[in-house]
Structures are given as structure tokens and as C-alpha cells.
Design an enzyme around this catalytic site. Structure first.
Site, short mmCIF file in Angstrom:
data_model
loop_
_atom_site.label_atom_id
_atom_site.label_comp_id
_atom_site.label_asym_id
_atom_site.label_seq_id
_atom_site.Cartn_x
_atom_site.Cartn_y
_atom_site.Cartn_z
N TRP A 170 0.83 -1.21 0.00
CA TRP A 170 0.00 0.00 0.00
C TRP A 170 0.86 1.24 0.00
CZ3 TRP A 170 -4.29 -0.74 -2.10
CH2 TRP A 170 -5.09 -1.85 -1.83
N ASP A 174 -1.42 6.50 6.49
CA ASP A 174 -2.54 5.73 5.94
C ASP A 174 -2.92 4.68 6.98
OD1 ASP A 174 -4.26 3.98 4.70
OD2 ASP A 174 -2.90 3.44 3.06
N LYS A 210 -12.48 -1.29 6.66
CA LYS A 210 -11.77 -2.27 7.49
C LYS A 210 -12.24 -2.18 8.94
CE LYS A 210 -8.90 -2.63 3.81
NZ LYS A 210 -7.97 -1.84 3.03
C1 LIG Z 1 -7.37 -1.45 1.91
C2 LIG Z 1 -6.24 -0.49 1.99
C3 LIG Z 1 -6.05 0.51 1.01
C4 LIG Z 1 -6.95 0.63 -0.19
O1 LIG Z 1 -8.20 1.08 0.18
P1 LIG Z 1 -9.33 1.48 -0.87
O2 LIG Z 1 -10.37 2.05 0.03
O3 LIG Z 1 -9.74 0.22 -1.56
O4 LIG Z 1 -8.77 2.48 -1.81
C5 LIG Z 1 -5.01 1.39 1.18
N1 LIG Z 1 -4.19 1.31 2.24
C6 LIG Z 1 -4.33 0.37 3.19
C7 LIG Z 1 -3.38 0.33 4.35
C8 LIG Z 1 -5.36 -0.56 3.10
O5 LIG Z 1 -5.51 -1.49 4.04
#
Ligand SMILES: *Cc1c(COP(=O)(O)O)cnc(C)c1O
Length: 360
Positions: free
Chosen positions: A102, A172, A196
Site C-alpha cells: 500500500w 494511511d 476495514k
Molecule cells: C485497503 C487499503 C487501502 C486501499 O483502500 P481502498 O479504500 O480500496 O482504496 C489502502 N491502504 C491500506 C493500508 C489498506 O488497508
């Protein structure tokens, strides 16, 4: 009704009490005579839902008044672009610490807007650890430092909050937000896709220090501009109303549980249950350095990958869902977000023991 024990990495399991409340209020939200899905976002009913959700999030995360909370769309992936568009602020480069796929994607996207300096990376070791902050090659002139506190695919997590001095830290937190208390003031900006640990997909939370916004790059669309979003209370256009409402119920659920301290203790116990078992035998294996293991996402492989399909089939029969690992890593992954119970993790460990006993 047969609900599975859902270990999916995202969209992911939600607290049953929240789903039941959604169900109870689905057709008639508190005497309004309509579903939240059918309400105008400008009406006072939805405005109260929206404000209460923000207030509850501010309370549980202890977010100071000089931070804006934005309810956006486009997922964390859109933030990979919005962050450089908004936070480069005339500077030429930003620092990225890569501890998984990511973060690497975020860095690649940022490269479209400015120069990206990879301050540290564990890619050569397949993202199995967090590089020691003392070794990071930070640029004092960087616009910001970007980290991914929990890498969902590899199962590596920061258990410290790095100090980047005057350079704003951007995180993030898609897969570990609300999993424990954090010190928001150590960050310039925090973002997280909701699906999540917050609620349904379609909502992205952004928490940003006020002085960092208002200098978006020329050409930034208004809807991607944090300042315009903040000035319009995240309602520059129609927000993801229903997801916002469900997120608000999750925030209330966290308060009812006793807040993030209680949630964090529970998460630590859940993760320890699974890791202690993994460390006690050799049929299954987790590749991550112990000190950097994630409490949210636990990848593991079977000694014999030919048994993967049978493992998943048996898991399904036992009511255990969502265990297939990410395609880039293989094997299995158990995601243990806030709504996963200790009993759910115990059921997984019991199944793993039995599978190893009969197939090992
Ligand atoms: C799932 C995830 C993403 C991507 O998320 P989207 O909402 O599908 O764009 C980015 N960074 C992390 C750490 C993630 O777990």
C-alpha cells in the site's frame, strides 16, 4: 440466521449490535418515516447524524479542535493522490517509508505530483519488518513524511509513533485506525478507508491539521481540496450518507465498549491467542519479525501449500470465512478487526490445531 466468523481483510466484519440497529432503523429512522438512505443530506435529520458521528469520533480519538475531520469518498487510493495535491504546498518533494504494497502504491501515485524520496524500505525483505526510524534518510525540506502504520497485506505494523520533527507525518491508517489509542497531535494528516475498521465501503475519513490545508496545487478539483471540503463540512456535494450513518453507529459502539483503551486490550489478547499458537508449532508459519507483527492482519502459510485448498474448504465448513491470503503473498490471512471476537479467534485456532493434527 447463520452468520459466519468473518476474517475478511475488507470490507470486513461489523459489530452485530450495529447491524441489528441498522436493521431496526432501516425503514423508519427514529420517527422520520424514512430510511437514512432516502434522506436529503441537507435536512436536519441527516445533519444531526453527521454532526454526532464527527463529535463521537473526535471524542474517542481525542482529536484536538485545530484538526479538521473530513468524510470523503474514493477510498484510501484516492488519498494517495489527494495527499500530494494538497500537502506539497509549493515544495518539490515528499518522503515515503515503504513497509508494504500500500505504501508503495501511495508513493507511486505521489510521483505524479512531485518528487518522491524513499526514506526507507523493507521491500528487499518482502516487507517483513519496519525499518528502524534511526536509519530513515529523511529530507528536512520534504513537504511531509508518509507512512503506512499497518500494512494489511503483509501483516506488519508500527508499534511506535515516529517523530519527524517539523515535517508533518502523514499516515494511511486504513487497517488499524480505532484499534488502539493514538496521539493525533503527532500527525499532520491521518486517512483511512472505512471498510476495514470503521464501517461500510464508500466512506474515507481524513483527519488533518488545519494549518496544512488551503494551499492545494493549481488545478486541484474542488472536491479533492481538503480546504473546500472542510469549509463545506464535507458536504460540497452529496456525501456517502448511509456509510456515514453506519460509521456513526460504530463510533457509538466503541464508546459503549469503554473506548479505545478497552478495544486495544481486547485486540492485543486476540492477536496474542493466534500468534502464540503460530509460535508453538511448525505446521503453520508467520514470516513477520515478532516486534513488528500486526494485531489486525495475521498472514500465515501452511508447511505444504498443496493443502491450502483443503484448509480453506474445511474452514468454510466450520463457519470460518475470508481466510484466503492476498494473491501477492499467498497462504492465509486472518484479519482481527475490532468487531472480531475472542471466541472467533479461538474457533480459528481450534480449527487450525485440528487440521494440523489430521493433515500434518
Ligand atoms: C485497503 C487499503 C487501502 C486501499 O483502500 P481502498 O479504500 O480500496 O482504496 C489502502 N491502504 C491500506 C493500508 C489498506 O488497508
Amino acid at each position: 440466521m447463520a452468520r459466519v466468523i468473518n476474517f475478511s481483510a475488507g470490507p470486513a466484519t461489523l459489530p452485530l449490535a450495529v447491524l441489528e440497529q441498522v436493521q431496526a432503523e432501516l425503514l423508519d429512522w427514529r420517527g422520520s418515516g424514512m430510511s437514512v438512505m432516502e434522506m436529503s443530506h441537507r435536512d436536519k435529520e441527516f445533519m444531526s447524524i453527521a454532526h454526532e458521528a464527527e463529535q463521537d469520533l473526535r471524542e474517542i480519538m481525542n482529536i484536538p479542535a485545530h484538526y479538521k475531520v473530513l468524510f470523503m469518498q474514493g477510498g484510501a487510493t484516492a488519498q494517495f493522490s489527494f495527499v500530494p495535491m494538497n500537502l506539497l504546498r509549493g515544495k518539490t518533494s515528499a518522503d515515503y517509508v515503504l513497509t508494504g504494497d500500500w505504501g508503495k502504491k501511495a508513493a507511486k501515485e505521489a510521483g505524479r505530483y512531485g518528487k518522491v524520496n524513499i526514506a526507507a524500505s523493507s521491500e528487499a525483505d518482502r516487507y517483513t519488518y519496519i525499518p528502524d526510524p534511526a536509519t530513515w534518510k529523511l529530507d528536512p525540506n520534504a513537504a511531509y513524511v508518509h507512512i503506512t502504520p499497518n500494512e494489511t497485506i503483509h501483516g506488519v505494523e508500527f508499534h511506535i509513533e515516529p517523530d519527524t520533527g517539523d515535517v508533518p507525518l502523514v499516515a494511511d491508517m486504513s487497517s488499524n485506525i480505532l484499534s488502539r489509542p493514538i496521539d493525533v497531535t503527532r500527525y499532520g494528516l491521518i486517512y483511512a478507508g472505512a471498510q476495514k475498521n470503521i464501517g461500510p465501503a464508500g466512506l474515507t475519513i481524513v483527519i488533518v491539521r488545519e494549518d496544512l490545508i488551503g494551499q492545494a496545487a493549481a488545478g486541484t478539483p474542488g472536491i479533492f481540496d481538503y480546504k473546500q471540503m472542510a469549509d463545506n463540512e464535507s458536504m460540497l456535494n452529496t456525501p456517502p450518507c448511509f456509510a456515514w450513518y453506519v460509521a456513526g453507529l460504530v463510533f457509538k459502539w466503541i464508546k459503549q465498549q469503554g473506548g479505545l483503551g478497552v478495544i486495544a486490550e481486547r485486540n492485543a489478547r486476540k492477536a496474542a491467542l493466534l500468534y502464540d499458537y503460530l509460535d508453538s508449532q511448525s505446521f503453520y508459519r508467520n514470516p513477520v519479525k515478532k516486534a513488528h507483527r500486526s494485531r489486525m492482519n495475521v498472514p500465515f502459510t501452511l508447511a505444504n501449500p498443496e493443502l491450502d485448498a483443503d484448509f480453506l474448504k474445511g474452514a468454510k465448513a466450520a463457519g470460518l470465512s475470508g481466510l484466503k491470503g492476498h494473491r501477492s503473498v499467498g497462504g492465509m490471512r486472518a484479519s482481527l478487526y475490532n468487531a472480531m471476537t475472542l471466541e472467533g479467534v479461538q474457533a480459528l485456532v481450534d480449527y487450525m490445531k485440528e487440521f494440523a493434527r489430521t493433515r500434518g
